[in-house]
Scaffold this motif. Structure first.
Motif, PDB file in Angstrom:
ATOM      1  N   UNK A 367       0.903  -1.033   0.127  1.00  0.00           N
ATOM      2  CA  UNK A 367       0.126   0.046   0.112  1.00  0.00           C
ATOM      3  C   UNK A 367       0.770   1.169  -0.214  1.00  0.00           C
ATOM      4  N   UNK A 368       0.268   2.397  -0.865  1.00  0.00           N
ATOM      5  CA  UNK A 368       1.240   3.448  -0.735  1.00  0.00           C
ATOM      6  C   UNK A 368       0.352   4.600   0.046  1.00  0.00           C
ATOM      7  N   UNK A 369       0.793   5.067   1.317  1.00  0.00           N
ATOM      8  CA  UNK A 369      -0.114   5.950   2.181  1.00  0.00           C
ATOM      9  C   UNK A 369       0.450   7.300   1.970  1.00  0.00           C
ATOM     10  N   UNK A 370      -0.453   8.239   1.652  1.00  0.00           N
ATOM     11  CA  UNK A 370      -0.031   9.425   1.723  1.00  0.00           C
ATOM     12  C   UNK A 370      -0.567  10.365   2.801  1.00  0.00           C
ATOM     13  N   UNK A 371       0.368  10.931   3.687  1.00  0.00           N
ATOM     14  CA  UNK A 371       0.248  11.442   4.762  1.00  0.00           C
ATOM     15  C   UNK A 371       0.553  12.877   5.043  1.00  0.00           C
ATOM     16  N   UNK A 372      -0.642  13.635   5.111  1.00  0.00           N
ATOM     17  CA  UNK A 372      -0.275  15.046   5.252  1.00  0.00           C
ATOM     18  C   UNK A 372      -0.356  15.670   6.865  1.00  0.00           C
ATOM     19  N   UNK A 373       0.741  16.328   7.125  1.00  0.00           N
ATOM     20  CA  UNK A 373       0.789  16.832   8.433  1.00  0.00           C
ATOM     21  C   UNK A 373       0.183  18.143   8.748  1.00  0.00           C
ATOM     22  N   UNK A 374      -1.095  18.034   9.440  1.00  0.00           N
ATOM     23  CA  UNK A 374      -1.512  19.473   9.574  1.00  0.00           C
ATOM     24  C   UNK A 374      -1.069  20.472  10.559  1.00  0.00           C
ATOM     25  N   UNK A 397       9.393   9.342   0.509  1.00  0.00           N
ATOM     26  CA  UNK A 397       9.461  10.631  -0.036  1.00  0.00           C
ATOM     27  C   UNK A 397       8.809  11.491   1.004  1.00  0.00           C
ATOM     28  N   UNK A 398       9.304  12.754   0.901  1.00  0.00           N
ATOM     29  CA  UNK A 398       8.620  13.914   1.379  1.00  0.00           C
ATOM     30  C   UNK A 398       8.649  15.094   0.678  1.00  0.00           C
ATOM     31  N   UNK A 399       7.261  15.771   0.725  1.00  0.00           N
ATOM     32  CA  UNK A 399       7.137  16.753  -0.180  1.00  0.00           C
ATOM     33  C   UNK A 399       7.057  17.961   0.780  1.00  0.00           C
ATOM     34  N   UNK A 400       7.742  19.040   0.424  1.00  0.00           N
ATOM     35  CA  UNK A 400       7.810  20.175   1.514  1.00  0.00           C
ATOM     36  C   UNK A 400       8.120  21.434   0.578  1.00  0.00           C
ATOM     37  N   UNK A 401       7.008  22.371   0.854  1.00  0.00           N
ATOM     38  CA  UNK A 401       7.027  23.589   0.035  1.00  0.00           C
ATOM     39  C   UNK A 401       7.166  23.697  -1.496  1.00  0.00           C
ATOM     40  N   UNK A 402       6.317  22.392  -1.822  1.00  0.00           N
ATOM     41  CA  UNK A 402       6.173  22.333  -3.494  1.00  0.00           C
ATOM     42  C   UNK A 402       7.533  21.475  -4.068  1.00  0.00           C
ATOM     43  N   UNK A 405      11.798  15.332  -1.893  1.00  0.00           N
ATOM     44  CA  UNK A 405      13.051  14.624  -1.660  1.00  0.00           C
ATOM     45  C   UNK A 405      12.999  13.346  -0.819  1.00  0.00           C
ATOM     46  N   UNK A 406      14.036  12.653  -1.081  1.00  0.00           N
ATOM     47  CA  UNK A 406      14.093  11.397  -0.274  1.00  0.00           C
ATOM     48  C   UNK A 406      14.755  11.711   1.053  1.00  0.00           C
ATOM     49  N   UNK A 407      13.834  11.357   2.184  1.00  0.00           N
ATOM     50  CA  UNK A 407      14.667  11.517   3.564  1.00  0.00           C
ATOM     51  C   UNK A 407      15.633  10.711   3.951  1.00  0.00           C
ATOM     52  N   UNK A 408      16.471  11.305   4.825  1.00  0.00           N
ATOM     53  CA  UNK A 408      17.105  10.467   5.740  1.00  0.00           C
ATOM     54  C   UNK A 408      16.704   9.911   7.159  1.00  0.00           C
ATOM     55  N   UNK A 409      17.185   9.204   7.597  1.00  0.00           N
ATOM     56  CA  UNK A 409      16.877   8.800   8.852  1.00  0.00           C
ATOM     57  C   UNK A 409      16.781  10.041   9.942  1.00  0.00           C
ATOM     58  N   UNK A 415       5.219  20.579  10.273  1.00  0.00           N
ATOM     59  CA  UNK A 415       3.775  20.727   9.962  1.00  0.00           C
ATOM     60  C   UNK A 415       3.625  21.332   8.211  1.00  0.00           C
ATOM     61  N   UNK A 416       2.733  20.819   7.650  1.00  0.00           N
ATOM     62  CA  UNK A 416       2.602  21.166   6.170  1.00  0.00           C
ATOM     63  C   UNK A 416       3.214  20.014   5.175  1.00  0.00           C
ATOM     64  N   UNK A 417       4.189  19.114   5.788  1.00  0.00           N
ATOM     65  CA  UNK A 417       4.843  18.347   4.980  1.00  0.00           C
ATOM     66  C   UNK A 417       3.885  17.321   4.584  1.00  0.00           C
TER      67      UNK A 417
END
Length: 455
Positions: A367-374, A397-402, A405-409, A415-417
């Motif tokens: 499953x591919x989970x899309x998680x929005x941090x409010x 993957x992390x999407x931040x401010x448009x 990038x692939x995150x590191x540990x 918030x907003x990611x």
């Protein structure tokens, strides 16, 4: 577009308006049920049921008495008006409440009430509009309870069977899943009606069961249902607008304002107070729920029933209901956020819930989970490795401010990611539960006893 308007279209077909309105209401209730979270309304079910039954009875009685004594309507006409306007509108409640951060008990109670109370109100309006005297109140009450029980049983059964089938039968195309879900909801309405039960309650409960069953391709299904719901609302309002003749409304404006004032300031608060006394609901929440009894297109649709049945002065009833709904919806809807803030209910004091969507990766059994941090989520400031996801799940993957990038540990989440989390089939539920737990309790969620089932 209609009479007295630019298009000057003459449309006066109450029967067609009622049929199309019923169809639109089925779609709206289905969309509302699919978006209702069981964990939120479960604690509120007793209170919502009381409001949908006893609360409706109180509202009908008080409003009908005002229509008879203050406006001069005959008792039969007054009871029809009281019944028609006593139903809170599901579309209005769903669309307004989901934009306001309120306590889960308030939102759950109001949403469940709006999904439940259409059924008994339809039965009352039909009973009052049918030629001949209304039967004894206890006979009518028994009929209402029987129809609700039949509708609830059929709705739950159809919803469970539909959910089981959609999880175990592979359809040839992903686009068929949203259509199948809506088709099952319509089947619940049809089966309930054919069994002389409440089809409206059946479609709402069936949709709620499917909405909480983690069906395949759920984001696409929700988007499809949301779009159909908007189409139904738009079409319903256009048709109801064509049905109205503006130059006939002048004499009914004052009666509509008087009845609406009694309904809003006396009948609705009284029904809320009486029904919620056993549940010890704080007065702030009772005040908000009294003001949040929104009326929309549903009462106007119900007002076509006496027109189809040929009740005397049915056109006047329709005009009164139309004016009442338009005026008080414009007053109540926009002021709800302000009232919530004044009562200190408009700010979510708890950690904001994560928005998680799941898309099945069928061939990969994952499953591919899309998680929005409010805003307000305690996942803000947590490092990726501090999520402690179960083996078989990872943040890819992390999407931040448009920017993605692939995150590191050691990447710190903000918030907003938006996160993309891949989870294998066996750990999908555990991964979601852990994400929600961190969203509520932060990096120490496990030590604090926070789990993924809290809101």
């Amino acid at each position: 577009m209609g009479q007295d308007g630019i298009g000057n279209i003459h449309f006066d077909n109450a029967e067609l308006t009622q049929v199309i309105g019923y169809a639109a209401l089925v779609v709206i209730l289905a969309e509302g049920g699919l978006g209702t979270k069981w964990k939120e309304i479960k604690p509120a079910l007793p209170a919502a049921t009381a409001l949908a039954l006893a609360g409706v009875a109180v509202s009908v009685g008080v409003t009908a008495a005002a229509a008879h004594h203050l406006i001069g309507l005959e008792w039969r006409q007054a009871l029809i008006v009281g019944a028609v306007v006593s139903s809170t509108d599901a579309a209005a409640v769903f669309s307004v409440l989901r934009k306001i951060p309120l306590p889960a008990r308030v939102t759950g109670t109001l949403e469940a009430e709006s999904g439940f109370n259409d059924a008994p109100v339809v039965i009352l309006v039909v009973a009052f509009s049918t030629a001949g005297p209304v039967e004894h109140w206890y006979v009518l009450l028994g009929e209402i309870l029987l129809e609700l029980a039949i509708g609830a049983a059929i709705g739950l059964a159809v919803g469970w069977a539909g959910s089981w089938g959609l999880r175990h039968v592979a359809l040839p195309a992903s686009g068929l899943y949203p259509i199948a879900v809506m088709a099952i909801a319509v089947v619940a309405y049809a089966a309930g009606s054919l069994a002389h039960g409440s089809g409206f309650l059946g479609v709402y409960l069936a949709s709620m069961v499917m909405g909480n069953a983690k069906l395949p391709h759920w984001p696409a299904t929700r988007g499809f249902a949301d779009g159909l719901g908007w189409i139904a609302q738009i079409g319903m309002f256009v048709l109801l607008g064509l049905q109205v003749t503006p130059h006939e409304l002048g004499d009914d404006v004052v009666p509509a304002l008087v009845i609406g004032l009694v309904l809003t300031m006396v009948a609705r608060p009284l029904s809320v107070v009486l029904c919620l006394v056993p549940f010890r609901v704080p007065w702030q929440e009772q005040t908000l729920m009294s003001w949040a009894g929104l009326r929309g297109a549903v009462p106007i649709i119900l007002a076509t029933i006496p027109m189809v049945e040929g009740v005397e002065a049915s056109r006047r009833i329709f005009n009164i209901v139309f004016v009442l709904v338009v005026v008080y919806t414009l007053v109540q809807g926009p002021t709800l956020p302000w009232l919530a803030r004044m009562l200190h209910l408009g700010e979510d004091t708890e950690a904001a819930d994560l928005g998680i969507e799941s898309a099945p990766l069928e061939r990969l059994r994952g499953h591919l989970l899309s998680v929005a941090i409010p805003e307000g989520s305690k996942m803000h400031g947590v490092e990726v490795n501090e999520l402690r996801l179960p083996a078989g799940a990872a943040v890819t993957l992390v999407v931040r401010d448009g920017t993605s990038f692939v995150p590191l540990p050691t990447t710190v989440l903000r918030r907003g990611d938006e996160l993309l989390v891949v989870a294998t089939d066996p750990v999908r539920d555990a991964a979601e539960a852990r994400l929600r737990a961190v969203g509520h309790g932060g990096k120490l969620a496990g030590w604090l006893g926070t789990n993924g089932n809290t809101r």
